[in-house]
Each structure stands twice: as structure tokens, then as C-alpha cells.
Design a protein around this motif. Structure first.
Motif, PDB file in Angstrom:
ATOM      1  N   VAL A  39       0.775  -1.227  -0.076  1.00 10.81           N
ATOM      2  CA  VAL A  39      -0.202  -0.003  -0.119  1.00 10.81           C
ATOM      3  C   VAL A  39       0.886   1.275   0.164  1.00 10.81           C
ATOM      4  CG1 VAL A  39      -1.853  -1.275   1.083  1.00 10.81           C
ATOM      5  CG2 VAL A  39      -0.163  -0.041   2.410  1.00 10.81           C
ATOM      6  N   VAL A  42      -0.308   4.255  -2.095  1.00 12.05           N
ATOM      7  CA  VAL A  42      -1.327   4.897  -1.742  1.00 12.05           C
ATOM      8  C   VAL A  42      -1.126   5.704  -0.780  1.00 12.05           C
ATOM      9  CG1 VAL A  42      -3.511   4.360  -0.708  1.00 12.05           C
ATOM     10  CG2 VAL A  42      -2.864   2.863  -2.248  1.00 12.05           C
ATOM     11  N   ALA A  45       0.708   8.875  -2.046  1.00 10.28           N
ATOM     12  CA  ALA A  45      -0.347   9.860  -2.554  1.00 10.28           C
ATOM     13  C   ALA A  45      -0.958  10.608  -1.691  1.00 10.28           C
ATOM     14  CB  ALA A  45      -1.164   9.107  -3.484  1.00 10.28           C
ATOM     15  N   GLY A  46      -1.114  10.141  -0.548  1.00 14.88           N
ATOM     16  CA  GLY A  46      -1.822  10.759   0.597  1.00 14.88           C
ATOM     17  C   GLY A  46      -0.856  11.704   1.369  1.00 14.88           C
ATOM     18  N   ILE A  51      -4.713  12.596  -3.215  1.00 19.71           N
ATOM     19  CA  ILE A  51      -6.150  11.463  -3.187  1.00 19.71           C
ATOM     20  C   ILE A  51      -6.473  12.133  -1.626  1.00 19.71           C
ATOM     21  CG2 ILE A  51      -5.457   9.616  -4.566  1.00 19.71           C
ATOM     22  CD1 ILE A  51      -4.553   8.122  -2.038  1.00 19.71           C
ATOM     23  N   GLU A  55     -10.245   8.134  -0.147  1.00 23.24           N
ATOM     24  CA  GLU A  55      -9.549   7.393  -1.211  1.00 23.24           C
ATOM     25  C   GLU A  55      -8.640   6.426  -0.762  1.00 23.24           C
ATOM     26  OE1 GLU A  55     -10.554  10.099  -5.307  1.00 23.24           O
ATOM     27  OE2 GLU A  55      -8.969  10.472  -3.821  1.00 23.24           O
ATOM     28  N   VAL A  56      -7.793   7.002   0.061  1.00 26.38           N
ATOM     29  CA  VAL A  56      -6.754   6.187   0.781  1.00 26.38           C
ATOM     30  C   VAL A  56      -7.554   4.678   1.502  1.00 26.38           C
ATOM     31  CG1 VAL A  56      -5.263   5.832   2.772  1.00 26.38           C
ATOM     32  CG2 VAL A  56      -5.265   8.319   1.438  1.00 26.38           C
ATOM     33  N   HIS A  57      -8.579   4.862   2.134  1.00 27.01           N
ATOM     34  CA  HIS A  57      -9.104   3.986   2.730  1.00 27.01           C
ATOM     35  C   HIS A  57      -9.622   2.881   1.644  1.00 27.01           C
ATOM     36  CE1 HIS A  57     -10.290   6.492   6.395  1.00 27.01           C
ATOM     37  NE2 HIS A  57      -8.985   6.216   6.209  1.00 27.01           N
ATOM     38  N   GLU A  58     -10.272   3.333   0.529  1.00 24.72           N
ATOM     39  CA  GLU A  58     -10.723   2.642  -0.539  1.00 24.72           C
ATOM     40  C   GLU A  58      -9.556   1.712  -1.165  1.00 24.72           C
ATOM     41  OE1 GLU A  58     -13.376   5.317  -2.573  1.00 24.72           O
ATOM     42  OE2 GLU A  58     -14.710   5.118  -1.202  1.00 24.72           O
ATOM     43  N   ARG A  59      -8.640   2.752  -1.567  1.00 22.81           N
ATOM     44  CA  ARG A  59      -7.772   2.069  -2.423  1.00 22.81           C
ATOM     45  C   ARG A  59      -6.920   0.964  -1.793  1.00 22.81           C
ATOM     46  NH1 ARG A  59      -5.625   6.951  -6.354  1.00 22.81           N
ATOM     47  NH2 ARG A  59      -7.494   7.953  -6.902  1.00 22.81           N
ATOM     48  N   ALA A  60      -6.432   1.564  -0.364  1.00 24.20           N
ATOM     49  CA  ALA A  60      -5.608   0.408   0.320  1.00 24.20           C
ATOM     50  C   ALA A  60      -6.485  -0.772   0.655  1.00 24.20           C
ATOM     51  CB  ALA A  60      -5.335   1.248   1.744  1.00 24.20           C
ATOM     52  N   THR A  63      -6.496  -2.971  -2.277  1.00 19.71           N
ATOM     53  CA  THR A  63      -5.064  -3.639  -2.600  1.00 19.71           C
ATOM     54  C   THR A  63      -5.046  -4.764  -1.923  1.00 19.71           C
ATOM     55  OG1 THR A  63      -4.043  -1.394  -3.380  1.00 19.71           O
ATOM     56  CG2 THR A  63      -2.740  -3.031  -2.631  1.00 19.71           C
TER      57      THR A  63
END
Length: 201
Positions: A39, A42, A45-46, A51, A55-60, A63
Motif C-alpha cells: 500500500v 497509496v 499519494a496521501g 488523493i 480514497e486512501v481507505h478505499e484504495r488500500a 489492494t
């Protein structure tokens, strides 16, 4: 010699005591060995705000193949470690210099959501004239651009400022621009080093 007119510390490890509380290790049985490396993009990016926290929560979570709620629970633990405990001694020193007429600013490599949580925990906005968070300006230390942005917003020349950080490459980057820099090892040492610089004025 140009007199120092502004004192600019980092937050984590300087204005906050932020020891490793073992958060990553506690979640490894659920997320899997080496999960933090998966992750990492992600989180990068944070750190520069490209993001949102949602979006951090969702993408991580995607993954790692876990429910978003579980990653949010992990992040609840992260924020406890992230905001740490208030370095009241250094903050008091810094506030006293501000009362004497020095300007104050913060330069922090941060993460989306940090301003709200650190403000709730420590009220940094009441201590300083300016906070430059990497996630809000899109650039991180030791990139010279983040120091230059801070100087521009303060209306200061580099030689009029001293920067305090617990990571030597960040101090080196400040010195390369002409700022004075103090490598934070502990509060007493940092105060001594700051006093020595300010007494040269």
C-alpha cells in the motif's frame, strides 16, 4: 551577520513525541506479511494530497483485499501514533520566542487528514503564524520547493530563519538554501542549539 527572525520546526518527532507503537506489526496477521509495502503508493499519494483520505481507505482496502471498514480501523490506530504526545517543553520555548517578536512557522511532511487531527489534539494554529503541510502544498521535504514556499509566505530570506527537524537530510536541504538548521535529538539539546543561534543576533 543577518539576524534570525523566524523559527520553523517540524511536527512529528519535534513538536510531537511520536514513538513507534507497533501499529503495522499488530495488523500484519490480518493484512499479511509485507502488506505495508503493497500500500506504499497509496500512502505516498496521501502525503502529497493527490488523493483524499476516503480514497486512501478505499484504495488500500482494495489492494489488500479487505473490507474498507477494517482498513479504517487500522487508520484509527495510525492516527494515535501519528499525533503522538505534545512536546510541551519545546512548544513553550517556541511560544515564548514568538512573544518576543520572532515569527513562527511549521514545515511538516504530513498526510491527508493531519491538520484536523493535530489541531484537535494540540492546537498548533494557536502557536504559529503559518503551517505548511506537504499534503496541502503537494511537495515534501527535503525538496527545496517546500522550504521556499514557506519562506515566501513568511516574507523572509533564508538567512533570517532557523529550521528544526529530527531528520538530517531535511536539515541539510534547509542549509543548502541558506537557512540555519538544528537537528533535533532531544528537547534540551534543541533549545541549547536554538539559544546559541539566536544569541548571535
Amino acid at each position: 551577520m543577518v539576524a534570525i527572525r523566524a523559527i520553523i520546526p517540524d511536527i512529528g518527532g519535534v513538536l510531537e513525541h511520536t514513538p513507534d507503537l507497533g501499529t503495522v506489526a499488530r495488523w500484519t496477521p490480518e493484512f499479511g506479511a509485507g502488506w505495508e509495502h503493497r500500500v506504499d503508493p497509496v500512502f505516498r499519494a496521501g502525503e502529497i494530497g493527490t488523493i483524499t483520505l476516503e480514497e486512501v481507505h478505499e484504495r488500500a482496502a482494495a489492494t489488500l483485499g479487505v473490507p474498507v471498514a477494517r482498513f479504517e480501523a487500522y487508520m484509527d490506530d495510525v492516527w494515535v501514533e501519528y499525533v503522538g504526545t505534545y512536546n510541551a517543553e519545546l512548544a513553550a520555548y517556541w511560544s515564548a520566542r514568538r512573544a518576543e517578536g520572532y515569527q513562527t512557522a511549521i514545515i511538516s511532511n504530513s498526510f491527508v487528514g493531519a491538520r484536523e487531527r493535530e489541531e484537535e489534539a494540540h492546537r498548533f494554529s494557536e502557536l504559529t503564524d503559518l503551517i505548511v503541510y506537504s499534503h496541502e502544498v503537494g511537495v515534501m521535504k527535503p525538496d527545496p520547493a517546500i522550504y521556499e514556499l514557506c519562506l515566501d509566505r513568511l516574507g523572509m530570506r533564508p538567512q533570517e530563519t532557523v529550521f528544526v527537524d529530527d531528520f538530517e537530510p531535511n536539515c541539510e536541504a534547509a542549509r543548502a538554501l541558506g537557512m540555519a538548521a538544528v537537528l533535533f535529538k532531544d528537547t534540551a539539546q534543541a533549545v541549547r542549539d536554538l539559544d546559541a543561534l539566536l544569541q548571535k543576533d
